[in-house]
Design a protein around this motif. Sequence first.
Motif, PDB file in Angstrom:
ATOM      1  N   ALA A   1       2.606  -1.264  -4.286  1.00  0.00           N
ATOM      2  CA  ALA A   1       3.328  -0.140  -3.672  1.00  0.00           C
ATOM      3  C   ALA A   1       3.722  -0.490  -2.244  1.00  0.00           C
ATOM      4  O   ALA A   1       4.854  -0.190  -1.812  1.00  0.00           O
ATOM      5  CB  ALA A   1       2.460   1.119  -3.698  1.00  0.00           C
ATOM      6  N   ASP A   2       2.823  -1.122  -1.489  1.00  0.00           N
ATOM      7  CA  ASP A   2       3.135  -1.530  -0.119  1.00  0.00           C
ATOM      8  C   ASP A   2       4.288  -2.532  -0.095  1.00  0.00           C
ATOM      9  O   ASP A   2       5.194  -2.439   0.741  1.00  0.00           O
ATOM     10  CB  ASP A   2       1.909  -2.143   0.568  1.00  0.00           C
ATOM     11  CG  ASP A   2       0.830  -1.120   0.880  1.00  0.00           C
ATOM     12  OD1 ASP A   2       1.128   0.101   0.826  1.00  0.00           O
ATOM     13  OD2 ASP A   2      -0.313  -1.537   1.173  1.00  0.00           O
TER      14      ASP A   2
ATOM     15  N   ARG B   1       6.658  -2.874  -2.350  1.00  0.00           N
ATOM     16  CA  ARG B   1       7.898  -2.149  -2.674  1.00  0.00           C
ATOM     17  C   ARG B   1       8.428  -1.407  -1.454  1.00  0.00           C
ATOM     18  O   ARG B   1       9.628  -1.439  -1.158  1.00  0.00           O
ATOM     19  CB  ARG B   1       7.656  -1.174  -3.826  1.00  0.00           C
ATOM     20  CG  ARG B   1       7.636  -1.814  -5.194  1.00  0.00           C
ATOM     21  CD  ARG B   1       7.686  -0.763  -6.309  1.00  0.00           C
ATOM     22  NE  ARG B   1       6.603   0.211  -6.236  1.00  0.00           N
ATOM     23  CZ  ARG B   1       5.391   0.034  -6.759  1.00  0.00           C
ATOM     24  NH1 ARG B   1       5.110  -1.075  -7.401  1.00  0.00           N
ATOM     25  NH2 ARG B   1       4.474   0.965  -6.661  1.00  0.00           N
ATOM     26  N   ASP B   2       7.523  -0.726  -0.727  1.00  0.00           N
ATOM     27  CA  ASP B   2       7.939   0.013   0.466  1.00  0.00           C
ATOM     28  C   ASP B   2       8.499  -0.927   1.525  1.00  0.00           C
ATOM     29  O   ASP B   2       9.525  -0.627   2.162  1.00  0.00           O
ATOM     30  CB  ASP B   2       6.764   0.797   1.052  1.00  0.00           C
ATOM     31  CG  ASP B   2       6.336   1.962   0.186  1.00  0.00           C
ATOM     32  OD1 ASP B   2       7.118   2.340  -0.728  1.00  0.00           O
ATOM     33  OD2 ASP B   2       5.230   2.495   0.406  1.00  0.00           O
TER      34      ASP B   2
ATOM     35  N   SER C   1      11.931  -2.131   0.522  1.00  0.00           N
ATOM     36  CA  SER C   1      12.901  -1.052   0.716  1.00  0.00           C
ATOM     37  C   SER C   1      13.262  -0.914   2.194  1.00  0.00           C
ATOM     38  O   SER C   1      14.440  -0.782   2.558  1.00  0.00           O
ATOM     39  CB  SER C   1      12.324   0.255   0.183  1.00  0.00           C
ATOM     40  OG  SER C   1      13.172   1.326   0.465  1.00  0.00           O
ATOM     41  N   THR C   2      12.236  -0.955   3.051  1.00  0.00           N
ATOM     42  CA  THR C   2      12.474  -0.864   4.491  1.00  0.00           C
ATOM     43  C   THR C   2      13.295  -2.054   4.979  1.00  0.00           C
ATOM     44  O   THR C   2      14.222  -1.900   5.775  1.00  0.00           O
ATOM     45  CB  THR C   2      11.130  -0.803   5.245  1.00  0.00           C
ATOM     46  OG1 THR C   2      10.404   0.333   4.791  1.00  0.00           O
ATOM     47  CG2 THR C   2      11.333  -0.709   6.735  1.00  0.00           C
TER      48      THR C   2
END
Length: 162
Positions: free
Chosen positions: A111-112, A114-115, A118-119
Motif C-alpha cells: 500500500a505504501d 502504491r501511494d 501515485s504521489t
Amino acid sequence: MSDATALRVRQAFERLTADHPALTPNDRALMQAFERLMHGLSEATDGSLTVVNICGEAGVSRASYYRSPVAQVVKEILAAPDIRRPEVEELRSEITRLRKVERKLRQDHAADVRDLRSTGAAYANQIQVLALRNAELEAENTALRARLHDRTENVSILPTQH
C-alpha cells in the motif's frame, strides 16, 4: 516439557498401568512415543503432537491406538489446561503468528509503494506542466525582446541583470 507436565504425564501413565495390569507392548510403545513427543525428542516424525505422529513414533496403526486405553489417557492429559505443550508446538504457533505479521507488513508495504508511486506520478505531471509553462513564458519573453529590439527609435533598452 515442564516438570509439572512431566509429573502429570507420569502419574497418568502410572494410574493407567495400575488400572490395566495387562497392557500390551503396543500400549507401552504408545506411552513411550507420547512421552518422546512431549519432550520434543521425536525419532520418526516431525515432532508435532498428533495421533498420526504418536502412532508413527510407536510403530502402531491408528486403529490400534484408538483401541488402546492409552488413547483416553492421552486425551485427558492434553485436555488439562495446565499441560504445557512441547516446544515444537509452541514454535509452530509462533511461526504461524509471525507469518500473519509478515503478511500484514507486506500488505502495508505494498500500500505504501502504491501511494508513493501515485504521489511520484502526480509530481511528474506537475513538473511537466510547469516545464511547459516555463517554455511558453520563455518563448513569449523572447518574442517581446525581439519586438522591443525592432522598435529602438523611441525605447531605450536597459541592461539585463542575471
